[in-house]
Design a protein around this motif. Structure first.
Motif: not given
Lengths: 311, 404
Positions: A221-244
């Motif tokens: 099950l893909p994780p709930d993303l409520s706290m991802y901004y804190k647990s992963r940070g903006a840069h990680f999220i951006e680069t992850f979206i771009e190419d997981p």
């Protein structure tokens, strides 16, 4: 003077320790991934100039609306999120009203021809186990032109980027697999307020059923993303979206092909969820600092006055 | 029955019953502090202020926190951070203070070591201080469990596992501590109790003892000078405030304390508003999941040095080295065989010992967080061995020291 030297020594050792355990250690544990600025350089550029009117015909004839809602033009499959997910392979196919703005045109063109390739999950699918979205094999004419037309059509019906809110970008690109509990979002959409407990339980049971389907499709099950901004940070999220795949080779998460603007909005939406009070924090910070500065000046003057008699 | 006169004022009324004038003298105006000190002597007051901030912010957080494994994470990250007015501020203050309090404790501790403030009558100050360090460590660890994130869960798992004492395999003790086979509801509730009641009570009692221990031997000074407090205070009271070697606690010392506290608060609130990440590990923003071990498990920065003493050795030797590291600082007054009370840089080989110890602890701290691979393991191993060697060498180094 001596006190400044002491302060210098204390500060030096504190900063060295800080540097080693924070920036340096995190840099070693999580190697930096550079953003490619959502250029999607691996995808071919559109060679033909698309015609939106022709695209409309190809779009309707090509069968897209068999699975996809296009709410803005009133084309609905008549199924709710759960039924649609169950009918079309695990995940509710996205509404295409604003796809032309939210997603990159090169990505859309490649997706129409070969969904598993565009989303970079070819390792998950084969001829025996095809991607749930059937590729578009062409309507009999020049396929490059037809694909360009469809993309042009999608762009022509989509709202301009200024009108796409962070929530719209998230809900369309991420929200069909990832819940966002703190924003009241489930994989089936925004959770309504229910008057009766039994209605809420029925809705929750449907969400569980939907999640079961996504779990089967994704392997987990893909994780709930409520706290991802804190647990992963903006840069990680951006680069992850771009190419997981750069962060998590072999992951089942598809590349979603959003534009740079949409990615920024998605990150903002996640920040709203996990760091809701950031604006309030900035404004209060200023006042607290002004107060403390004045307090320090008075404390210093008092000290001077008291110690005048002592030195 | 004692004789009471009709009071002339509220002050007089209170004084007859509570001796407030006398208390004021003993606690403030005639509590004598040496004049020859620098801002490091204000760290005690900085710690008091930081502890007060922890207490007050903790009380506010306690009104909304829910010690239940199903709701703990959301009560912190949703209710407190989003719903409660200024909840985010209390949480940031609490988290940053919990981390910064250890920075100040370490500065306070190494000030004591540098100036030799732990011996010749000051042993109880040192020992009560080290007990406070232990109590603060327990408080920090138990508090870290409460948000029930991934690091809470896995740090709880790893640290409680230590109590099986390696090859002795005393798993019964581990289960007894956890109240379950793994960290779960019983575990969270008891650490909640420890964090909000038992350990804070112990801390407050120890702070009282720490202050009381200071009263008779008096505070040390920058040169380790010994002087007659009665004579110097008489000089002060006679009006020779410039010639006297002592000053009043209030307002003389207090005014300096307050200035240092003010500067400290600027630093502190800078961290609270702009640089709080170091005090709230990103991994702990993932909810606890017993089926998903994080790629890297490490404690908060202030425990890293002792964690790294545990890590480079085999299981049993590592545990023994870890046990050694936990108690050895308490014994410092008895391992230092020199009678000299002076700054380390005037004590010959002890100066080298002191700075080596600082560098070694920083090396251990850094290696404790970095993944234990390649060069990092090697440095960690050498640093751990150096730590033990330094303590073994201490009695000999200080015995050779010339008497001043």
């Amino acid at each position: 003077m001596k006190e400044f030297i002491i302060l210098g020594v204390v500060t030096f050792f504190s900063l060295v320790t800080y540097y080693l355990v924070e920036p340096y250690a995190h840099h070693v544990m999580h190697p930096h991934v550079d953003s490619k600025h959502f250029a999607y350089a691996d995808l071919p550029a559109l060679e033909k100039v698309g015609n939106a009117e022709d695209g409309a015909n190809t779009f309707m004839a090509g069968g897209c609306i068999g699975c996809h809602n296009v709410e803005s033009i009133g084309m609905m499959t008549g199924m709710d999120a759960l039924a649609s997910a169950q009918a079309f392979g695990g995940v509710n196919p996205p509404d295409l009203s604003n796809a032309g703005t939210i997603y990159d045109e090169k990505f859309l063109a490649d997706l129409i021809r070969n969904p598993a390739h565009a989303t970079m999950v070819e390792h998950k699918f084969s001829d025996v186990k095809p991607h749930p979205m059937p590729p578009f094999y062409g309507a009999g004419g020049d396929m490059d032109q037809e694909v360009a037309d469809i993309v042009a059509y999608l762009k022509s019906i989509a709202k301009p980027a200024e009108e796409i809110t962070p929530a719209m970008a998230y809900n369309n690109a991420c929200g069909r697999c990832h819940s966002l509990k703190y924003e009241g979002w489930t994989q089936m959409g925004e959770k309504p307020n229910f008057k009766y407990k039994k209605d809420e339980l029925r809705y929750d049971a449907n969400v569980l059923e939907y999640q079961e389907g996504v779990t089967k499709y994704m392997g987990k099950l893909p994780p709930d993303l409520s706290m991802y901004y804190k647990s992963r940070g903006a840069h990680f999220i951006e680069t992850f979206i771009e190419d997981p795949q750069t962060h998590l080779a072999g992951t089942a998460m598809p590349r979603v092909g959003v534009t740079a603007d949409s990615a920024e909005k998605i990150v903002e939406h996640l920040a709203d969820s996990a760091d809701t009070k950031r604006v309030e924090r900035e404004s209060i910070a200023k006042n607290v600092m002004i107060y403390l500065l004045i307090f320090t000046i008075f404390a210093y003057l008092w000290k001077r006055q008291v110690w005048k008699e002592l030195h | 029955m004692a004789h009471f006169e009709k009071a002339k004022s509220i002050h007089d009324w209170l004084d007859q019953r509570l001796a407030i004038d006398k208390v004021n003298k003993v606690m403030q105006t005639e509590y004598w502090i040496p004049k020859n000190i620098n801002f490091l002597w204000a760290m005690g007051m900085v710690l008091v202020i930081t502890f007060m901030m922890l207490l007050v912010s903790g009380i506010f957080l306690l009104m909304y926190y829910q010690p239940n494994i199903a709701t703990a994470f959301d009560s912190v990250n949703y209710t407190i951070m989003r719903e409660v007015e200024f909840g985010w501020l209390w949480r940031h203050v609490h988290a940053v203070a919990a981390s910064v309090v250890f920075l100040i404790i370490y500065i306070h501790m190494f000030t004591g070591i540098y100036y030799g403030s732990y011996k010749k009558g000051r042993e109880m100050i040192w020992i009560s201080g080290m007990l406070l360090f232990v109590a603060f460590s327990a408080e920090a660890f138990s508090g870290y469990m409460l948000p029930w994130g991934q690091m809470s869960y896995w740090a709880g798992m790893v640290i409680t596992n230590l109590f099986s004492l390696g090859s002795l395999e005393m798993n019964g003790i581990v289960e007894w501590i956890r109240g379950d086979y793994v960290p779960a509801q019983a575990f969270l509730t008891r650490f909640f109790m420890l964090h909000v009641l038992l350990v804070p009570l112990a801390i407050m009692a120890l702070i009282g003892i720490h202050f009381a221990a200071l009263r008779i031997p008096h505070v040390n000074n920058q040169d380790g000078d010994e002087f007659d407090y009665d004579e110097e205070s008489a000089k002060y009271l006679a009006g020779d405030t410039k010639g006297s070697k002592v000053i009043r606690f209030a307002n003389d010392f207090l005014s300096k304390d307050l200035f240092v506290v003010a500067v400290y608060l600027i630093f502190f609130f800078y961290l609270v508003f702009w640089n709080y990440g170091f005090a709230m590990d990103p991994v702990n923003f993932d909810p606890a999941d017993g089926l998903k071990t994080p790629a890297h498990i490490y404690p908060e920065w202030y425990f890293l040095w002792s964690y790294e003493i545990l890590r480079p050795f085999s299981k049993d030797i590592g545990l023994m080295a870890f046990g050694f590291a936990q108690v050895i600082f308490v014994l410092l007054p008895f391992l230092d065989r020199s009678p000299n009370v002076a700054p380390a840089n005037r004590r010959g080989p002890f100066a080298i010992w002191f700075w080596l110890m600082i560098v070694d602890l920083i090396a251990l701290t850094a290696m404790g967080k970095l993944p234990p691979e390649g060069i990092f393991s090697t440095i960690g191993l050498y640093a751990a061995v150096t730590f033990i060697a330094l303590w073994v060498a201490l009695p000999f180094i200080t015995m050779m020291e010339k008497k001043k």
